[in-house]
Each structure stands twice: as structure tokens, then as C-alpha cells.
Write a protein that holds these residues in place. Structure first.
Motif, short mmCIF file in Angstrom:
data_model
loop_
_atom_site.label_atom_id
_atom_site.label_comp_id
_atom_site.label_asym_id
_atom_site.label_seq_id
_atom_site.Cartn_x
_atom_site.Cartn_y
_atom_site.Cartn_z
N GLY A 257 0.82 -1.21 0.00
CA GLY A 257 0.00 0.00 0.00
C GLY A 257 0.85 1.25 0.00
O GLY A 257 0.47 2.28 0.57
N GLY B 6 1.67 3.24 -2.40
CA GLY B 6 1.43 4.22 -3.46
C GLY B 6 0.99 5.59 -2.97
O GLY B 6 1.05 6.57 -3.71
N GLY C 236 -0.25 8.01 0.93
CA GLY C 236 -0.54 8.07 2.37
C GLY C 236 0.61 7.60 3.26
O GLY C 236 1.78 7.91 3.02
N ILE C 237 0.25 6.83 4.27
CA ILE C 237 1.23 6.36 5.25
C ILE C 237 2.25 5.43 4.60
O ILE C 237 3.45 5.48 4.91
CB ILE C 237 0.51 5.65 6.42
N LEU D 74 -1.87 -1.98 -5.14
CA LEU D 74 -2.87 -2.32 -6.16
C LEU D 74 -2.75 -1.38 -7.34
O LEU D 74 -3.01 -1.76 -8.48
CB LEU D 74 -4.28 -2.14 -5.57
N ASP D 75 -2.41 -0.15 -7.06
CA ASP D 75 -2.35 0.93 -8.05
C ASP D 75 -0.90 1.05 -8.55
O ASP D 75 -0.06 1.68 -7.90
CB ASP D 75 -2.81 2.23 -7.36
N VAL E 68 0.44 -5.40 -6.69
CA VAL E 68 0.13 -6.57 -5.86
C VAL E 68 -1.19 -6.36 -5.14
O VAL E 68 -1.45 -5.27 -4.60
CB VAL E 68 1.22 -6.78 -4.77
N ASP E 69 -2.03 -7.40 -5.17
CA ASP E 69 -3.23 -7.42 -4.33
C ASP E 69 -2.91 -8.30 -3.13
O ASP E 69 -2.72 -9.51 -3.28
CB ASP E 69 -4.41 -7.98 -5.12
N ASN F 207 1.13 -2.38 5.36
CA ASN F 207 0.43 -1.11 5.48
C ASN F 207 -0.88 -1.06 4.70
O ASN F 207 -1.79 -0.32 5.10
CB ASN F 207 1.37 0.01 5.00
N GLY G 172 -4.44 -1.10 3.47
CA GLY G 172 -5.66 -1.22 4.27
C GLY G 172 -6.80 -0.47 3.63
O GLY G 172 -6.61 0.45 2.83
N VAL G 173 -8.01 -0.91 3.95
CA VAL G 173 -9.23 -0.24 3.47
C VAL G 173 -10.21 -0.11 4.64
O VAL G 173 -10.08 -0.82 5.64
CB VAL G 173 -9.91 -1.03 2.32
N ALA H 139 -1.54 -1.16 12.49
CA ALA H 139 -2.83 -1.42 13.13
C ALA H 139 -3.59 -0.10 13.17
O ALA H 139 -3.66 0.62 12.16
CB ALA H 139 -2.62 -2.00 14.52
N LYS I 18 -8.25 -4.86 12.75
CA LYS I 18 -7.09 -4.21 13.36
C LYS I 18 -6.75 -4.86 14.71
O LYS I 18 -5.57 -5.00 15.06
CB LYS I 18 -7.33 -2.71 13.51
N ILE J 166 -7.92 9.10 3.41
CA ILE J 166 -9.04 8.47 4.13
C ILE J 166 -9.66 9.47 5.11
O ILE J 166 -10.87 9.63 5.16
CB ILE J 166 -8.55 7.24 4.94
N VAL J 167 -8.80 10.13 5.88
CA VAL J 167 -9.30 11.08 6.88
C VAL J 167 -9.90 12.32 6.20
O VAL J 167 -10.95 12.81 6.61
CB VAL J 167 -8.18 11.45 7.87
N1 LIG Z 1 -5.14 7.53 7.83
C1 LIG Z 1 -5.37 7.28 9.12
O1 LIG Z 1 -5.79 8.15 9.90
C2 LIG Z 1 -5.10 5.90 9.67
C3 LIG Z 1 -5.26 5.71 11.04
C4 LIG Z 1 -4.99 4.46 11.58
C5 LIG Z 1 -4.58 3.43 10.75
N2 LIG Z 1 -4.44 3.64 9.41
C6 LIG Z 1 -4.00 2.51 8.59
O2 LIG Z 1 -2.83 2.89 7.89
C7 LIG Z 1 -2.77 2.19 6.64
C8 LIG Z 1 -2.60 3.17 5.51
O3 LIG Z 1 -3.65 4.12 5.59
P1 LIG Z 1 -3.71 5.41 4.64
O4 LIG Z 1 -4.54 6.40 5.35
O5 LIG Z 1 -2.36 5.77 4.17
O6 LIG Z 1 -4.60 4.80 3.45
P2 LIG Z 1 -4.73 5.22 1.90
O7 LIG Z 1 -6.11 4.82 1.49
O8 LIG Z 1 -4.28 6.62 1.68
O9 LIG Z 1 -3.67 4.24 1.18
C9 LIG Z 1 -3.87 2.86 1.20
C10 LIG Z 1 -3.08 2.25 0.06
O10 LIG Z 1 -3.30 0.83 0.10
C11 LIG Z 1 -3.53 0.38 -1.21
N3 LIG Z 1 -4.32 -0.87 -1.18
C12 LIG Z 1 -5.63 -0.98 -0.85
N4 LIG Z 1 -6.01 -2.27 -0.97
C13 LIG Z 1 -4.92 -2.97 -1.37
C14 LIG Z 1 -4.69 -4.33 -1.68
N5 LIG Z 1 -5.68 -5.23 -1.63
N6 LIG Z 1 -3.45 -4.72 -2.06
C15 LIG Z 1 -2.45 -3.79 -2.14
N7 LIG Z 1 -2.61 -2.49 -1.88
C16 LIG Z 1 -3.84 -2.07 -1.51
C17 LIG Z 1 -4.25 1.52 -1.89
O11 LIG Z 1 -4.15 1.42 -3.33
C18 LIG Z 1 -3.54 2.74 -1.31
O12 LIG Z 1 -2.43 3.12 -2.10
C19 LIG Z 1 -4.05 1.36 6.58
O13 LIG Z 1 -3.78 0.05 7.04
C20 LIG Z 1 -4.97 2.08 7.53
O14 LIG Z 1 -5.97 1.24 8.05
C21 LIG Z 1 -4.69 4.86 8.85
#
Ligand SMILES: NC(=O)c1ccc[n+]([C@@H]2O[C@H](COP(=O)([O-])OP(=O)(O)OC[C@H]3O[C@@H](n4cnc5c(N)ncnc54)[C@H](O)[C@@H]3O)[C@@H](O)[C@H]2O)c1
Length: 253
Positions: free
Chosen positions: A12, A14, A16-17, A37-38, A61-62, A89, A91-92, A140, A158, A191-192
Motif C-alpha cells: 500500500g 502508493g 498516504g502512510i 494495487l495501483d 500486488v493485491d 500497510n 488497508g481499506v 494497526a 485491526k 481516508i481522513v
Molecule cells: N489515515 C489514518 O488516519 C489511519 C489511522 C490508523 C490506521 N491507518 C492505517 O494505515 C494504513 C494506511 O492508511 P492510509 O490512510 O495511508 O490509506 P490510503 O487509502 O491513503 O492508502 C492505502 C493504500 O493501500 C492500497 N491498497 C488498498 N487495498 C490494497 C490491496 N488489496 N493490495 C495492495 N494495496 C492495496 C491503496 O491502493 C492505497 O495506495 C491502513 O492500514 C490504515 O488502516 C490509517
């Protein structure tokens, strides 16, 4: 440099975190497999990693598909020689009231957020066992610690990541593998931002409920991930480090 010449897979990555973890790991000396995925997004982040002078391998990769996850590990070994670090990392989220949450929607979220963490850890773990060395850090959430209404599949996944972290840490310590998790609070990511735009939560709510009074920036999460993946954390395994501005410590509303 805390990850000098280590080879890290980040799922993941691509945006965010995950992107922040890729860039922080590279800044600390790691070569990075940018898995997402992207693929277009993964390629963009790979360019950013290369700009930091490190090798980067973008992969589509999925994480819910065992064969793709296995291929990801094999391609990493082929390209970089080994797997030192895995960051789970990807997550959805899938909000909705529990009484009407469909089986398909439950399965979709649990498949990425929990099963995906297991599949990636298993595939990378086999390689790390052969190497007798490795570090796994899974993302998590504070949602593993407290109940968020309308988030049954996410919260349960989580919390499962926290439990899985403990199990794998105990099983694989004898192979020189450490397994930990980071539990972010609210982070300034898409997401936020979507949640704020949809009115699911307001910035004022988050600021009031968080002792440090603000969102985290993605790099603040990435810095904790790199710490746990580095030798600075050489005696830490099976732990979840909440990086949440004090959210889980707060006793009022
Ligand atoms: N953003 C927050 O406030 C927050 C808080 C707590 C935990 N998290 C966790 O941090 C992680 C990253 O969150 P984020 O906010 O950066 O999310 P995001 O949606 O910005 O990025 C998630 C990335 O994961 C990829 N992805 C989704 N499904 C996938 C799959 N099946 N295979 C491969 N890649 C896949 C997406 O294409 C995307 O690039 C997640 O696990 C989320 O649950 C986020």
C-alpha cells in the motif's frame, strides 16, 4: 543510517502512510519494493525513492491473493537479493451499521486488513526464516484499542493484527525475526480527508479528543515504523506502539 542497504517491502505504498514509510525507509538507507494495487501510484513513489539514491521496485500486488503475494516476495529476492523488512500497510475501510453490514462487505475489509497481513507475513516470513533475520511491522490503528461505531469489520481486523503480531513474534523469535505493529491515531491522509469532507467526523472533534490537539502527519507514523524496523528496537517484539498524540491515553470524551 538506521536501515543502511536493507531491503524493504512496503504494501500500500502508493500513497498516504505507505508512501511516507517508503520515503523514510529510503532516507534511512533502505532499498524499497513499492507494492500497491495501483501500479501507476507505485511507479511514482518508486521515482521518489530513486531520487533519494536508493533502488526501488514498483509492483502491482493485491495483498488478498496468496499467489500475488508469493510472487511479490520472489520478485523482491530476484531484484534485491533478500527481504530484511516487511511493512504491512495496505488497508481499506468499510463503514456501515453492523445490523445491515453485508457478508461481502465484511469479507472485503477483513481480506485486506487482516488476511492480507497474514499472507504477506507468511510469504516474507518464510524468506526471513531462511535468512535467519527479518523485521515485520504492521499498521494497526487506535481502532484496535477502542470501539468505533459503524466500523465492525475494520476494528475487528485491526484488533486481529495486534493479536497476529503477538503470535508471529513468539513463533519466529527463534529465527531472529522481530514482529511489531504501529497503531496510528488520526493521520492527515486521503481516508481522513474524505471522512472530514463527508462530515463523518470534524477536525474540531479530532483536535478536542487528541491531547496533542492535531492530526498526525504521515511521516510521524513512518518514523515509528522505521524505529521498530531498525536495530534501535533490537529487544522489542510482539508490541503495538500507538502513535496517536495521546488519544488512547485520554480518559475523558
Ligand atoms: N489515515 C489514518 O488516519 C489511519 C489511522 C490508523 C490506521 N491507518 C492505517 O494505515 C494504513 C494506511 O492508511 P492510509 O490512510 O495511508 O490509506 P490510503 O487509502 O491513503 O492508502 C492505502 C493504500 O493501500 C492500497 N491498497 C488498498 N487495498 C490494497 C490491496 N488489496 N493490495 C495492495 N494495496 C492495496 C491503496 O491502493 C492505497 O495506495 C491502513 O492500514 C490504515 O488502516 C490509517
Amino acid at each position: 543510517m538506521r536501515l543502511q542497504d536493507e531491503c524493504a517491502i512496503i504494501t500500500g505504498a502508493g500513497r498516504g502512510i505507505g508512501r511516507a514509510c517508503a520515503l523514510r525507509a529510503a532516507a534511512e538507507g533502505a532499498h524499497v519494493v513499492v507494492a500497491d494495487l495501483d501500479l501507476a501510484a507505485a511507479k511514482r513513489v518508486a521515482e521518489e525513492v530513486r531520487a533519494l539514491g536508493r533502488q526501488a521496485v514498483p509492483l502491482r500486488v493485491d495483498v488478498t491473493r496468496a499467489a500475488e503475494v508469493q510472487a511479490m516476495v520472489e520478485q523482491t529476492v530476484h531484484a534485491l537479493g533478500r527481504v530484511d523488512v516487511l511493512v504491512n500497510n495496505a488497508g481499506v475501510i468499510g463503514p456501515g451499521p453492523s445490523e445491515t453490514l453485508s457478508e461481502a462487505e465484511w469479507d472485503r475489509v477483513v481480506a485486506v486488513d487482516l488476511k492480507g497481513v497474514f499472507l504477506c507475513s507468511q510469504a516474507a516470513g518464510r524468506q526471513m526464516i531462511a535468512q535467519r533475520r527479518g523485521k515485520i511491522v504492521s499498521i494497526a490503528s487506535i481502532a484496535a484499542w477502542a470501539g468505533f461505531p459503524m466500523r465492525a469489520s475494520y476494528n475487528a481486523s485491526k484488533a486481529g493484527v495486534v493479536a497476529l503480531t503477538q503470535v508471529l513474534a513468539c513463533e519466529w523469535a527463534k529465527y531472529g525475526i522481530r514482529v511489531n505493529a504501529v497503531g496510528p491515531g488520526y493521520v492527515n491522509t486521503d481516508i481522513v480527508k474524505q471522512g472530514l469532507e463527508l462530515g463523518v467526523v470534524t477536525l474540531a472533534d479530532i483536535e478536542r479528543r487528541t491531547p496533542l490537539g492535531r492530526l498526525a502527519e504521515p511521516d510521524e507514523i513512518a518514523r515509528a515504523v522505521v524505529f521498530l524496523a531498525s536495530d534501535e528496537a533490537s529487544y522489542i517484539t510482539g508490541q503495538t506502539l500507538f502513535v496517536d498524540g495521546g488519544w488512547t491515553a485520554y480518559g475523558l470524551w
